[in-house]
Enzyme design. Structure first.
Site, PDB file in Angstrom:
ATOM      1  N   HIS A 111       0.276   7.575   9.758  1.00  0.00           N
ATOM      2  CA  HIS A 111       0.206   7.197  11.175  1.00  0.00           C
ATOM      3  C   HIS A 111       0.678   8.370  12.044  1.00  0.00           C
ATOM      4  CE1 HIS A 111       0.933   2.885   9.670  1.00  0.00           C
ATOM      5  NE2 HIS A 111      -0.226   2.834  10.284  1.00  0.00           N
TER       6      HIS A 111
ATOM      7  N   LEU B 129       0.855  -1.204   0.000  1.00  0.00           N
ATOM      8  CA  LEU B 129       0.000   0.000   0.000  1.00  0.00           C
ATOM      9  C   LEU B 129       0.885   1.246   0.000  1.00  0.00           C
ATOM     10  CD1 LEU B 129      -2.445  -1.111   2.849  1.00  0.00           C
ATOM     11  CD2 LEU B 129      -2.917  -1.131   0.381  1.00  0.00           C
TER      12      LEU B 129
ATOM     13  N   GLU C  78       6.007  -3.554  12.917  1.00  0.00           N
ATOM     14  CA  GLU C  78       5.612  -2.687  14.038  1.00  0.00           C
ATOM     15  C   GLU C  78       4.101  -2.489  14.110  1.00  0.00           C
ATOM     16  OE1 GLU C  78       7.236   1.525  15.594  1.00  0.00           O
ATOM     17  OE2 GLU C  78       6.157   1.627  13.719  1.00  0.00           O
TER      18      GLU C  78
ATOM     19  N   ARG D 123      -6.192   4.346   9.999  1.00  0.00           N
ATOM     20  CA  ARG D 123      -5.901   2.933  10.294  1.00  0.00           C
ATOM     21  C   ARG D 123      -6.282   2.508  11.719  1.00  0.00           C
ATOM     22  NH1 ARG D 123      -1.935   0.917   6.817  1.00  0.00           N
ATOM     23  NH2 ARG D 123      -2.225   1.860   4.766  1.00  0.00           N
TER      24      ARG D 123
ATOM     25  N   CYS E 200       8.913   1.309  11.534  1.00  0.00           N
ATOM     26  CA  CYS E 200       7.941   0.242  11.250  1.00  0.00           C
ATOM     27  C   CYS E 200       8.587  -1.071  10.832  1.00  0.00           C
ATOM     28  CB  CYS E 200       6.912   0.692  10.228  1.00  0.00           C
ATOM     29  SG  CYS E 200       7.596   1.502   8.828  1.00  0.00           S
TER      30      CYS E 200
ATOM     31  N   ASP F 105       2.881  -6.043   2.631  1.00  0.00           N
ATOM     32  CA  ASP F 105       3.314  -5.059   3.636  1.00  0.00           C
ATOM     33  C   ASP F 105       3.822  -5.699   4.927  1.00  0.00           C
ATOM     34  OD1 ASP F 105       2.784  -2.380   2.494  1.00  0.00           O
ATOM     35  OD2 ASP F 105       0.714  -3.097   2.358  1.00  0.00           O
TER      36      ASP F 105
HETATM   37  C1  CIR Z   1       1.016   0.421   4.838  1.00  0.00           C
HETATM   38  O1  CIR Z   1       0.429   1.276   4.172  1.00  0.00           O
HETATM   39  O2  CIR Z   1       0.457  -0.189   5.737  1.00  0.00           O
HETATM   40  C2  CIR Z   1       2.450   0.125   4.530  1.00  0.00           C
HETATM   41  N1  CIR Z   1       2.669   0.275   3.130  1.00  0.00           N
HETATM   42  C3  CIR Z   1       3.361   1.046   5.295  1.00  0.00           C
HETATM   43  C4  CIR Z   1       3.263   0.857   6.761  1.00  0.00           C
HETATM   44  C5  CIR Z   1       4.198   1.743   7.499  1.00  0.00           C
HETATM   45  N2  CIR Z   1       4.073   1.503   8.892  1.00  0.00           N
HETATM   46  C6  CIR Z   1       4.478   2.341   9.822  1.00  0.00           C
HETATM   47  O3  CIR Z   1       4.936   3.433   9.539  1.00  0.00           O
HETATM   48  N3  CIR Z   1       4.330   1.961  11.095  1.00  0.00           N
END
Ligand code: CIR
Length: 253
Positions: free
Chosen positions: A161, A18, A65, A131, A248, A60
């Site tokens: 986030h 994503l 995290e 989210r 993350c 993903d």
């Molecule tokens: C997402 O959209 O969930 C992943 N592509 C990126 C998640 C990044 N997570 C974070 O910063 N804790």
């Protein structure tokens, strides 16, 4: 200080991750090399890193995290708000179950992603984002309150986030960018403010006395060094292409 970390190798499907940015598709082989370097860097800083094999069904899933929270009093299994990520939880839960006291799980229809959980000493700040919903945040608040932690909720005004734009560096100092530099919830902290163009560099953590920073965020690195922190710069360009930052990529405890 947190001395342990768990990571998950990137999956071959990482290019389907994503994203909200237009930086091109991540290259799997380069992502693997950058991930290996991330692990090597943490180990070099004295962190004991456990590497889990990739979770191939989930593009993903290297962003571990977001799936769980580990505290010294027990772990919580989270429930991602991104539907395509909800299946990531099973594999991590299996692994954590053996090693930690699981004190709770976010239950449907609550959602919480770890990127929205900021820990500052014994306080947790949970971001309400696209989210992480209020129901999930309230569930987590009850669990953390029961463990003796203070918990505050904050509405996210911009970014994926909460932690996309903020990190706690210790000694009452936060690294911030974007809207968070004005947020009254953080008025009592000393702030290192980053330029908005390098706002993603505010997503980081401290390991072995060093602040990890993304390699191409040169101005931010200077600012943090100027504030008398040691900085270790590493390249995470492929993860950035799908909104991933430094924090993350690992679950630290
Ligand atoms: C997402 O959209 O969930 C992943 N592509 C990126 C998640 C990044 N997570 C974070 O910063 N804790």
């Amino acid at each position: 200080m947190k001395k342990h970390a768990i990571v998950i190798k990137p999956s071959r499907s990482i290019y389907k991750g994503l994203t909200t940015v237009r930086l091109g598709l991540p290259d799997y082989n380069l992502a693997i090399r950058q991930h290996e370097n991330y692990v090597k860097t943490l180990r070099g800083l004295g962190v004991d890193v456990h590497v889990l094999e990739s979770n191939e069904d989930f593009p993903d899933s290297t962003f571990i995290e977001d799936i769980a929270l580990i505290t010294e009093k027990g772990a919580v299994i989270l429930r991602p708000g991104a539907v395509s990520r909800q299946g990531e939880v099973a594999k991590i839960e299996e692994y954590l179950n053996d090693k930690f006291d699981i004190v709770g799980r976010i239950e449907t229809t609550g959602t919480v992603e770890g990127g929205d959980i900021l820990r500052i000493e014994n306080k947790f700040i949970i971001g309400l984002s696209s989210r992480t919903n209020r129901e999930g945040a309230e569930q987590l608040k009850v669990m953390l309150n029961d463990l003796g932690y203070e918990v505050n909720l904050i509405d996210i005004k911009a970014g994926l986030h909460l932690k996309s734009n903020i990190s706690y560096l210790g000694k009452n100092i936060i690294l911030v960018s974007g809207w968070l530099k004005y947020a009254p919830e953080f008025s009592s902290y000393n702030k290192i403010v980053l330029r908005d163009e390098e706002g993603y560099a505010a997503n980081t953590f401290v390991a072995g006395g060093y602040v990890l920073m993304p390699k191409n965020a040169e101005h931010s690195i200077d600012v943090v060094r100027h504030a008398k922190f040691l900085v270790k710069a590493i390249d995470i360009s492929e993860f950035r292409k799908i909104d991933g930052g430094l924090s993350c990529l690992s679950l630290r405890y």
